[in-house]
Scaffold this motif. Sequence first.
Motif, PDB file in Angstrom:
ATOM      1  N   ALA A 143      41.811  51.020  63.346  1.00  0.00           N
ATOM      2  CA  ALA A 143      42.778  50.043  63.841  1.00  0.00           C
ATOM      3  C   ALA A 143      44.158  50.657  64.029  1.00  0.00           C
ATOM      4  N   ILE A 144      44.511  51.562  63.137  1.00  0.00           N
ATOM      5  CA  ILE A 144      45.819  52.209  63.220  1.00  0.00           C
ATOM      6  C   ILE A 144      45.713  53.596  62.607  1.00  0.00           C
ATOM      7  N   SER A 145      46.346  54.556  63.220  1.00  0.00           N
ATOM      8  CA  SER A 145      46.275  55.926  62.719  1.00  0.00           C
ATOM      9  C   SER A 145      47.668  56.546  62.696  1.00  0.00           C
ATOM     10  N   ILE A 146      47.820  57.545  61.858  1.00  0.00           N
ATOM     11  CA  ILE A 146      49.082  58.270  61.737  1.00  0.00           C
ATOM     12  C   ILE A 146      48.876  59.675  62.294  1.00  0.00           C
ATOM     13  N   GLN A 147      49.741  60.067  63.202  1.00  0.00           N
ATOM     14  CA  GLN A 147      49.633  61.399  63.801  1.00  0.00           C
ATOM     15  C   GLN A 147      50.973  62.115  63.720  1.00  0.00           C
ATOM     16  N   GLU A 148      50.892  63.418  63.554  1.00  0.00           N
ATOM     17  CA  GLU A 148      52.098  64.240  63.509  1.00  0.00           C
ATOM     18  C   GLU A 148      52.453  64.701  64.921  1.00  0.00           C
ATOM     19  N   ILE A 149      53.696  64.477  65.292  1.00  0.00           N
ATOM     20  CA  ILE A 149      54.200  64.887  66.603  1.00  0.00           C
ATOM     21  C   ILE A 149      55.071  66.128  66.405  1.00  0.00           C
ATOM     22  N   ILE A 150      54.750  67.194  67.115  1.00  0.00           N
ATOM     23  CA  ILE A 150      55.512  68.439  67.008  1.00  0.00           C
ATOM     24  C   ILE A 150      56.264  68.663  68.314  1.00  0.00           C
ATOM     25  N   ILE A 151      57.576  68.550  68.244  1.00  0.00           N
ATOM     26  CA  ILE A 151      58.422  68.790  69.414  1.00  0.00           C
ATOM     27  C   ILE A 151      58.831  70.256  69.468  1.00  0.00           C
ATOM     28  N   ALA A 152      59.157  70.792  68.300  1.00  0.00           N
ATOM     29  CA  ALA A 152      59.517  72.201  68.139  1.00  0.00           C
ATOM     30  C   ALA A 152      59.133  72.578  66.713  1.00  0.00           C
ATOM     31  N   PRO A 153      59.070  73.860  66.395  1.00  0.00           N
ATOM     32  CA  PRO A 153      58.701  74.250  65.026  1.00  0.00           C
ATOM     33  C   PRO A 153      59.562  73.591  63.951  1.00  0.00           C
ATOM     34  N   SER A 154      60.808  73.323  64.263  1.00  0.00           N
ATOM     35  CA  SER A 154      61.702  72.702  63.275  1.00  0.00           C
ATOM     36  C   SER A 154      61.905  71.210  63.517  1.00  0.00           C
ATOM     37  N   ILE A 155      61.267  70.666  64.547  1.00  0.00           N
ATOM     38  CA  ILE A 155      61.407  69.241  64.867  1.00  0.00           C
ATOM     39  C   ILE A 155      60.015  68.623  64.955  1.00  0.00           C
ATOM     40  N   LYS A 156      59.623  67.944  63.914  1.00  0.00           N
ATOM     41  CA  LYS A 156      58.325  67.271  63.899  1.00  0.00           C
ATOM     42  C   LYS A 156      58.408  66.041  63.011  1.00  0.00           C
ATOM     43  N   TYR A 157      57.597  65.071  63.334  1.00  0.00           N
ATOM     44  CA  TYR A 157      57.606  63.820  62.587  1.00  0.00           C
ATOM     45  C   TYR A 157      56.258  63.138  62.747  1.00  0.00           C
ATOM     46  N   CYS A 158      56.025  62.126  61.911  1.00  0.00           N
ATOM     47  CA  CYS A 158      54.780  61.358  61.974  1.00  0.00           C
ATOM     48  C   CYS A 158      55.063  59.969  62.524  1.00  0.00           C
ATOM     49  N   THR A 159      54.146  59.465  63.295  1.00  0.00           N
ATOM     50  CA  THR A 159      54.295  58.127  63.854  1.00  0.00           C
ATOM     51  C   THR A 159      52.950  57.414  63.845  1.00  0.00           C
ATOM     52  N   ALA A 160      52.997  56.101  64.007  1.00  0.00           N
ATOM     53  CA  ALA A 160      51.775  55.290  63.966  1.00  0.00           C
ATOM     54  C   ALA A 160      51.309  54.982  65.385  1.00  0.00           C
ATOM     55  N   PHE A 161      49.995  54.994  65.565  1.00  0.00           N
ATOM     56  CA  PHE A 161      49.390  54.624  66.839  1.00  0.00           C
ATOM     57  C   PHE A 161      48.454  53.441  66.607  1.00  0.00           C
ATOM     58  N   PHE A 162      48.673  52.362  67.362  1.00  0.00           N
ATOM     59  CA  PHE A 162      47.885  51.145  67.206  1.00  0.00           C
ATOM     60  C   PHE A 162      46.705  51.182  68.180  1.00  0.00           C
ATOM     61  N   HIS A 163      45.509  50.915  67.653  1.00  0.00           N
ATOM     62  CA  HIS A 163      44.295  50.977  68.466  1.00  0.00           C
ATOM     63  C   HIS A 163      43.667  49.604  68.688  1.00  0.00           C
ATOM     64  N   THR A 164      44.324  48.576  68.219  1.00  0.00           N
ATOM     65  CA  THR A 164      43.817  47.212  68.380  1.00  0.00           C
ATOM     66  C   THR A 164      44.910  46.362  69.013  1.00  0.00           C
ATOM     67  N   GLY A 165      44.527  45.426  69.838  1.00  0.00           N
ATOM     68  CA  GLY A 165      45.500  44.546  70.479  1.00  0.00           C
ATOM     69  C   GLY A 165      46.128  43.578  69.494  1.00  0.00           C
ATOM     70  N   PRO A 166      47.056  42.756  69.955  1.00  0.00           N
ATOM     71  CA  PRO A 166      47.787  41.849  69.063  1.00  0.00           C
ATOM     72  C   PRO A 166      47.017  40.610  68.628  1.00  0.00           C
TER      73      PRO A 166
END
Length: 307
Positions: A143-166
């Motif tokens: 239903a929801i997953s957490i993924q790490e986003i890497i913009i640069a080696p020193s710039i990365k963060y985790c965000t949530a992705f929703f896989h189910t509608g409202p």
Amino acid sequence: MSEIEASLYALQWNNSMSVAVITIISYEYILQFEKEVKFVWERQWSVMTCLYLAVRYFGILIAMFSACWGGQIYIPEAVSYGTFLFMQWGTSVYSCLTKVILIWRLYALYQSKPILYVLLGLFIPIVALYIAVDVFLWSRPSAISIQEIIIAPSIKYCTAFFHTGPMPAIYTSIPVICYDILLVVLAITILVKHMKERKELQMKPNTYIVLIVRYHVIYFVMNLAVQIFSAIMWADLSTAVMYVVLLFSDSVPFIIVPRLIIDIWETHANESCVHVSTTFEDCVCWTSPPPLEEHELEFRIDPDNLA
């Protein structure tokens, strides 16, 4: 914009909202700290005192976790997922605590144990519903997953992705909203009854009854907004709209709930009380003596109360 630009744009929004939440919560805590010392730490504790401390400090904890999660402070993906679950489950616990406060206020207004038992009986399914939502919507990777986003080696963060509608979130929010409607209707009903009685006696309404019912309405509007925002989070929102919604959800409930409790204490402390009932000692100077006795007593103490 490219994927990297979109990720950087989202990170900038996240960090801006995080700073705003931390600033608002910290400023509110500083503003209310003197009142808290006076009305909490320097007085004998009661049920409402414990509820106040729970929503005050547990709310601050959730708000700070929410502000730091998602980019403001880098958290590894595995830890980030656990933190995310704590935030969602913690928000549900906080919502339940606010409803317990409303139930206790209504019990104090009505002075009726049957009403208390009915409200608590209806509250149990609401708690079960919160648990079900947290398990099946917020805790399942499908239903929801957490993924790490890497913009640069020193710039990365985790965000949530929703896989189910409202829609699942909308359906599960309906019983909660109905319960909130019941609570606010009961509060307004006792106010209407009280105002009719006072009108017959040509007296002004009791300040505390009006104050508590007003706060019930504010609670209702706030909880309704939180339920709506929680549901639309599952929709495909733009980055700006999503973070504005998060700014509200991560700050407003944690400010309003403790503030309304302490405001009633402050009003009570600044007024001359005729009589304080045991049940109502935390929130209002109010009893229900026979109308004639109440009229005579208030007339002797404060003739200005007459309309």
